[in-house]
Scaffold this motif. Sequence first.
Motif, mmCIF file in Angstrom:
data_model
loop_
_atom_site.group_PDB
_atom_site.id
_atom_site.type_symbol
_atom_site.label_atom_id
_atom_site.label_comp_id
_atom_site.label_asym_id
_atom_site.label_seq_id
_atom_site.Cartn_x
_atom_site.Cartn_y
_atom_site.Cartn_z
ATOM 1 N N PHE A 175 0.815 -1.212 0.000
ATOM 2 C CA PHE A 175 0.000 0.000 0.000
ATOM 3 C C PHE A 175 0.856 1.271 0.000
ATOM 4 C CE2 PHE A 175 -3.358 -2.994 1.137
ATOM 5 C CZ PHE A 175 -4.396 -2.516 0.350
ATOM 6 N N ARG A 176 2.049 1.212 0.598
ATOM 7 C CA ARG A 176 2.951 2.373 0.517
ATOM 8 C C ARG A 176 3.412 2.594 -0.924
ATOM 9 N NH1 ARG A 176 5.390 3.796 5.537
ATOM 10 N NH2 ARG A 176 4.152 2.841 7.207
ATOM 11 N N ILE A 177 3.801 1.515 -1.587
ATOM 12 C CA ILE A 177 4.271 1.628 -2.971
ATOM 13 C C ILE A 177 3.141 2.127 -3.871
ATOM 14 C CG2 ILE A 177 5.117 0.348 -4.988
ATOM 15 C CD1 ILE A 177 7.257 0.850 -2.857
ATOM 16 N N LYS A 178 1.947 1.610 -3.667
ATOM 17 C CA LYS A 178 0.792 2.077 -4.432
ATOM 18 C C LYS A 178 0.615 3.591 -4.267
ATOM 19 C CE LYS A 178 -4.254 1.446 -4.718
ATOM 20 N NZ LYS A 178 -4.706 2.763 -4.239
ATOM 21 N N GLU A 179 0.693 4.064 -3.048
ATOM 22 C CA GLU A 179 0.533 5.496 -2.777
ATOM 23 C C GLU A 179 1.639 6.309 -3.449
ATOM 24 O OE1 GLU A 179 0.462 5.843 1.437
ATOM 25 O OE2 GLU A 179 -1.493 4.864 1.649
ATOM 26 N N PHE A 180 2.868 5.835 -3.343
ATOM 27 C CA PHE A 180 3.994 6.553 -3.962
ATOM 28 C C PHE A 180 3.767 6.709 -5.461
ATOM 29 C CE2 PHE A 180 7.632 5.434 -0.756
ATOM 30 C CZ PHE A 180 6.867 5.951 0.284
ATOM 31 N N HIS A 223 14.530 -10.179 1.680
ATOM 32 C CA HIS A 223 13.988 -9.972 0.335
ATOM 33 C C HIS A 223 12.513 -10.321 0.212
ATOM 34 C CE1 HIS A 223 15.672 -9.815 -4.075
ATOM 35 N NE2 HIS A 223 14.871 -8.809 -3.783
ATOM 36 N N ALA A 224 11.913 -10.897 1.256
ATOM 37 C CA ALA A 224 10.496 -11.252 1.187
ATOM 38 C C ALA A 224 9.618 -10.038 0.942
ATOM 39 C CB ALA A 224 10.059 -11.966 2.464
ATOM 40 N N SER A 225 10.041 -8.889 1.470
ATOM 41 C CA SER A 225 9.219 -7.686 1.315
ATOM 42 C C SER A 225 9.112 -7.229 -0.129
ATOM 43 C CB SER A 225 9.755 -6.548 2.186
ATOM 44 O OG SER A 225 11.019 -6.105 1.728
ATOM 45 N N SER A 226 9.971 -7.750 -1.002
ATOM 46 C CA SER A 226 9.860 -7.389 -2.417
ATOM 47 C C SER A 226 8.527 -7.849 -3.001
ATOM 48 C CB SER A 226 11.019 -7.972 -3.230
ATOM 49 O OG SER A 226 10.952 -9.382 -3.297
ATOM 50 N N ALA A 227 7.912 -8.864 -2.398
ATOM 51 C CA ALA A 227 6.570 -9.262 -2.828
ATOM 52 C C ALA A 227 5.601 -8.102 -2.637
ATOM 53 C CB ALA A 227 6.098 -10.491 -2.057
ATOM 54 N N GLY A 228 5.764 -7.367 -1.540
ATOM 55 C CA GLY A 228 4.937 -6.189 -1.308
ATOM 56 C C GLY A 228 5.195 -5.107 -2.329
ATOM 57 N N THR A 229 6.457 -4.910 -2.682
ATOM 58 C CA THR A 229 6.790 -3.912 -3.700
ATOM 59 C C THR A 229 6.104 -4.240 -5.014
ATOM 60 O OG1 THR A 229 8.962 -3.631 -2.655
ATOM 61 C CG2 THR A 229 8.680 -2.718 -4.855
ATOM 62 N N MET A 230 6.187 -5.495 -5.428
ATOM 63 C CA MET A 230 5.585 -5.900 -6.702
ATOM 64 C C MET A 230 4.066 -5.858 -6.642
ATOM 65 S SD MET A 230 8.247 -8.868 -8.005
ATOM 66 C CE MET A 230 8.753 -9.530 -6.404
ATOM 67 N N HIS A 231 3.479 -6.291 -5.537
ATOM 68 C CA HIS A 231 2.028 -6.158 -5.376
ATOM 69 C C HIS A 231 1.614 -4.685 -5.475
ATOM 70 C CE1 HIS A 231 0.737 -10.178 -4.707
ATOM 71 N NE2 HIS A 231 1.070 -10.303 -3.428
ATOM 72 N N GLY A 232 2.382 -3.813 -4.822
ATOM 73 C CA GLY A 232 2.061 -2.388 -4.835
ATOM 74 C C GLY A 232 2.119 -1.787 -6.225
ATOM 75 N N LEU A 233 3.101 -2.210 -7.015
ATOM 76 C CA LEU A 233 3.197 -1.726 -8.389
ATOM 77 C C LEU A 233 1.986 -2.173 -9.206
ATOM 78 C CD1 LEU A 233 7.003 -2.296 -9.058
ATOM 79 C CD2 LEU A 233 5.847 -0.106 -8.721
ATOM 80 N N LYS A 234 1.540 -3.403 -8.973
ATOM 81 C CA LYS A 234 0.350 -3.890 -9.678
ATOM 82 C C LYS A 234 -0.895 -3.123 -9.239
ATOM 83 C CE LYS A 234 -1.820 -6.562 -12.537
ATOM 84 N NZ LYS A 234 -1.608 -6.381 -13.992
ATOM 85 N N MET A 235 -0.995 -2.811 -7.948
ATOM 86 C CA MET A 235 -2.129 -2.017 -7.470
ATOM 87 C C MET A 235 -2.154 -0.640 -8.137
ATOM 88 S SD MET A 235 -1.975 -2.740 -3.368
ATOM 89 C CE MET A 235 -2.369 -4.331 -2.643
ATOM 90 N N ALA A 236 -0.995 -0.058 -8.306
ATOM 91 C CA ALA A 236 -0.903 1.280 -8.900
ATOM 92 C C ALA A 236 -1.108 1.266 -10.410
ATOM 93 C CB ALA A 236 0.446 1.906 -8.564
#
Length: 320
Positions: A82-87, A101-114
């Motif tokens: 959600f932070r990446i989506k907002e950015f 590196h597990a948090s990279s899943a969040g980065t990629m999810h966020g990019l898809k949300m955006a």
Amino acid sequence: MKDSSRFIKILKVYSDIAGSKRGASLGIDALMESSQDIGSRYFKKYKAESVITNKLLENESTNFPHAKYIDKVYDVVKDVAFRIKEFREEKLFPIVLAGDHASSAGTMHGLKMAHPNDEIGVVYIDAHADIHSPYTTSSGNIHGMPLAIVTKLDNKKSAINQLSQEEIIYWEKIKNLTGKEASIKPENIVFCALRDFQIAEENLINEYNIKKYSAKDITYRGIKNIVDEIFEKLAHCKHIYVSFDVDSIDPLYLPGTGTPSENGLSFEQALQLNMQLIKNKKVCCWEIAEINPKFDENSRGTNAIFKILEQVTKMLIHRY
């Protein structure tokens, strides 16, 4: 003259619960110390936000042997997404400084949300493939699963584990943060410096014809040639994410990571590879992960990684 630095925002992810060794969460502050030691104003120049997780208690157990601490990792991945989506919705370029590196899943999810309707490419600079699932893992460490999370590849054909109902529930939750579709298509992944992966992961790489370059390929074929090929492969993608795990560097140069693997990149190769990648205007997010200062005597490796961070950011600003 516009101030290009205002288009950049740093996300600091203080989490190391998904790895086998603790200490990666300390890597971000170690980078900040390196910056101070050389008199850099890097961390004063760019705005930043932090994702901070609760540390595990000493000898704290997990109810999820095939996806260790997935209940806690899910919270990290969701927060990062959600932070990446907002950015991205604010037209910002995220630079993510992550622990494991597990948090990279969040980065990629966020990019898809955006960017829900766009193809997203991934350049994954890592010694490891990180495409295990709880069904195929021998360790249960989720830092080896982010690409399986975002591609939704359970790889049950290579399964060695039988999951509990609770594990299945959390695994489905973490995969489905963005809805029914996978956040990343496996054919939109390119590996760089890959050299340490298991048969279950190799089966997926072959099945989906995922492009991979070893450190030897990068040495003998040249960084520019490799980067040109990467962008040709991902030409159909509107946005490209670059994730740089420092264990892509050979432990001769960088012992300060939790999962070192021999025959990796040199510091100079890692720098030039990231510099060439960041020049491309399709790149919309860049990430560093897995710096572990507990294994970095005299901060030699962390200082070098900070220089990569600083130089790549300068190149990013130059391209605007």
